[in-house]
Design an enzyme around this catalytic site. Structure first.
Site, PDB file in Angstrom:
ATOM      1  N   ARG A 131      -3.510  10.402  -8.092  1.00 50.27           N
ATOM      2  CA  ARG A 131      -4.177   9.678  -9.175  1.00 50.27           C
ATOM      3  C   ARG A 131      -5.555   9.161  -8.727  1.00 50.27           C
ATOM      4  NH1 ARG A 131       0.599   5.776 -11.007  1.00 50.27           N
ATOM      5  NH2 ARG A 131       1.203   6.130  -8.841  1.00 50.27           N
ATOM      6  N   LYS A 172      -5.212   9.131  -0.413  1.00 52.95           N
ATOM      7  CA  LYS A 172      -5.101   8.584   0.939  1.00 52.95           C
ATOM      8  C   LYS A 172      -3.961   9.332   1.623  1.00 52.95           C
ATOM      9  CE  LYS A 172      -2.828   4.688   1.439  1.00 52.95           C
ATOM     10  NZ  LYS A 172      -2.418   3.294   1.375  1.00 52.95           N
ATOM     11  N   ARG A 222       0.862  -1.193   0.000  1.00 50.25           N
ATOM     12  CA  ARG A 222       0.000   0.000   0.000  1.00 50.25           C
ATOM     13  C   ARG A 222       0.886   1.225   0.000  1.00 50.25           C
ATOM     14  NH1 ARG A 222      -2.382  -0.610   5.563  1.00 50.25           N
ATOM     15  NH2 ARG A 222      -0.327  -1.528   5.734  1.00 50.25           N
ATOM     16  N   LYS A 255      -7.857   1.224 -11.674  1.00 41.27           N
ATOM     17  CA  LYS A 255      -7.243   0.627 -12.876  1.00 41.27           C
ATOM     18  C   LYS A 255      -7.417  -0.904 -12.886  1.00 41.27           C
ATOM     19  CE  LYS A 255      -2.586   0.284 -12.663  1.00 41.27           C
ATOM     20  NZ  LYS A 255      -2.102  -1.088 -12.777  1.00 41.27           N
ATOM     21  N   LYS A 279      -3.395 -11.188  -8.092  1.00 38.20           N
ATOM     22  CA  LYS A 279      -3.241  -9.757  -7.813  1.00 38.20           C
ATOM     23  C   LYS A 279      -4.531  -8.989  -8.119  1.00 38.20           C
ATOM     24  CE  LYS A 279      -1.955  -5.669  -7.225  1.00 38.20           C
ATOM     25  NZ  LYS A 279      -0.789  -4.890  -7.052  1.00 38.20           N
ATOM     26  N   CYS A 332      -4.308   2.071  -8.240  1.00 39.39           N
ATOM     27  CA  CYS A 332      -4.471   0.610  -8.337  1.00 39.39           C
ATOM     28  C   CYS A 332      -5.918   0.146  -8.452  1.00 39.39           C
ATOM     29  CB  CYS A 332      -3.812  -0.040  -7.127  1.00 39.39           C
ATOM     30  SG  CYS A 332      -2.114   0.481  -6.928  1.00 39.39           S
ATOM     31  N   HIS A 383     -13.847   0.954   6.142  1.00 44.72           N
ATOM     32  CA  HIS A 383     -13.987   2.376   6.485  1.00 44.72           C
ATOM     33  C   HIS A 383     -14.679   3.088   5.327  1.00 44.72           C
ATOM     34  CE1 HIS A 383     -11.359   1.600   9.822  1.00 44.72           C
ATOM     35  NE2 HIS A 383     -10.509   1.027   9.002  1.00 44.72           N
TER      36      HIS A 383
END
Ligand code: UGA
Length: 436
Positions: free
Chosen positions: A332, A325, A155, A267, A208, A264, A255
């Site tokens: 992005r 975040k 992350r 996309k 993934k 990520c 949350h």
């Protein structure tokens, strides 16, 4: 082990540096000379806590180097990791653009000497490893190599600790030789009992996407439940605890907020849907998660509008946090990119602050936003304050001071950081996500 990392973006730089920290000798290669020059001077192109110190340490100890030339390191290396970008295709159809992967593969192919494992670290569609192997065979028929897949689960903002203490490492291999090389590379983690999930290459590639799509689904699920809590008058924070303590559900990624963003989830969910479509299938749950995420941002705009009495024109809104975040400068697909223009368009004055993202935000957000040096300056003369990203420095704001600075007193907490009662006691109206 001698490792070459192709690509010094977020994944390549963190992974290469952490491998060096494990004791391997790592060469990070990038075509972007400016970037490599900066790295050679100890200048880190991204904001990632702990990375600068680790890069400096490993360079000093001689295990990490940066170059634009891949020839030497590929020729002498045990493994070459492909960590170049796989952005969404410019065609706008959701497919991942593999141009950088294939270009890098061709360059590697001509330099290979002795047995080498080529490892896909980038998030790539199922079958990419086969294409990589084909390109190498065509370009250099004498090359002795295996291709493997080793997806990353880091992350942003917590990448170093995620790398050093992962829940698991997934390796997709088709030969024992390649497996041995990867196990040797990850030996320091294996020694601390990190599970290594060994599987075939296609399964690793798909794992993934499946992981990211699941997490995105979990977020969209709790966001929808939060909206229901808003209507019913229930509290989603207690609800999330109530369901998350069930080990089958788990408390993480429950949350609610303004919708997921970043490089990520948006996309990878799109790419996974395309992978399924190619197989004649539809992933209806993932499709719904994506749709709910788009709607969540629109609902946040409506929330703000309703709080301002249905009228943004002439109102001043302080926005705290712009990045997708905290602990990153990455903008992005940040929810702010959708929410702020919608408010601006209706005539709101926006004063924004972010600890790391403002330079990037200036490129991505429309002109007219006033950027401030701190949260308090943003709140001065504002009618409402929106807590958009939960940076630590916004967790203990001086609410009394903010109250004196603001013109009207609406506190819109899109990350549910504050206790509603506490904020109301300070003279604000409070609105969270699912906390009415
Ligand atoms: C995500 C995954 O968590 C990583 O495992 C993966 O390696 C990475 O994508 C990747 O594919 O490279 P990242 O995008 O850095 O990592 O950040 P996350 O912490 O997952 O957050 C993504 C978005 O979801 C953020 O906008 C965040 O605010 C949002 N989010 C997250 C929520 O709204 N609620 C939550 O409970 C958790």
């Amino acid at each position: 082990m001698k490792i070459t990392m192709i690509g010094t973006g977020y994944v390549g730089l963190v992974t290469g540096t952490c491998f060096a920290e494990f004791g391997h000798h790592v060469t990070c290669v990038d075509k972007d000379k400016t970037k490599i020059d900066k790295l050679l001077q100890g200048d880190i192109p991204i904001y990632e806590p702990g990375l600068k110190r680790l890069v400096a340490k490993n360079c000093k100890e001689g295990r990490l180097r940066f170059t634009t030339d891949l020839s030497d390191s590929v020729a002498s290396g045990d493994a070459v990791f492909l960590a170049v970008g796989t952005p969404t295709s410019r065609r706008g159809d959701g497919y991942a653009d593999l141009t950088y992967i294939y270009e890098a593969t061709k360059e590697i192919a001509t330099e290979l000497k002795g047995y080498t494992v080529i490892v896909d670290k980038s998030t790539v569609p199922v079958g990419t490893a086969d294409q990589v192997a084909r390109i190498i065979r065509e370009t250099n028929p004498a090359a002795e190599f295996d291709v493997a897949s080793n997806p990353e689960f880091l992350r942003e903002g917590a990448a170093i600790s995620d790398f050093m203490r992962p829940d698991r490492v997934v390796i997709g291999v088709e030969t024992t030789r390649a497996e041995e090389v990867l196990r040797e590379i990850y030996k320091p983690l294996y020694l601390q009992e990190t599970p290594i999930v060994k599987t075939d290459i296609k399964t690793a590639e798909l794992t993934k996407y499946a992981a990211n799509a699941f997490l995105a689904t979990k977020i969209s699920y709790i966001n929808e439940i939060a909206l229901l809590c808003d209507s019913i008058g229930a509290d989603v924070v207690s609800l999330a605890k109530g369901i998350g303590m069930d080990g089958r559900i788990g408390g993480k990624f429950l949350h609610p907020g303004p919708g997921y963003g970043g490089s990520c989830f948006p996309k990878d969910t799109m790419a996974l849907m395309r992978i399924a479509q190619e197989q004649g299938q539809s992933l209806r749950i993932v499709e719904a998660a994506v749709e709910v995420n788009g709607a969540q941002k629109a609902k946040m705009v409506k929330k703000v509008r309703d709080i301002l009495g249905g009228q943004e024109a002439g109102k001043t809104i302080a926005v705290l946090g712009l990045t997708f975040k905290p602990e990153t400068d990455d903008m992005r697909d940040a929810p702010a990119i959708t929410i702020l223009p919608a408010l601006l368009e209706k005539g709101a004055v926006i004063k924004a602050h972010d600890p790391q993202g403002m330079d990037e935000a200036k490129h991505l957000l429309p002109n007219g936003i006033i950027y401030t040096d701190n949260a308090y300056e943003a709140c001065t003369d504002a009618d409402a304050v929106i807590l958009m990203t939960e940076w630590n420095q916004y967790r203990a704001l001086d609410l009394e001071k903010i109250h004196t600075l603001m013109r009207s007193h609406h506190f819109i907490d899109l990350r549910n950081v504050y206790e509603p009662g506490h904020v109301r006691e300070k003279g604000f109206t409070y609105s969270g996500v699912g906390r009415s």
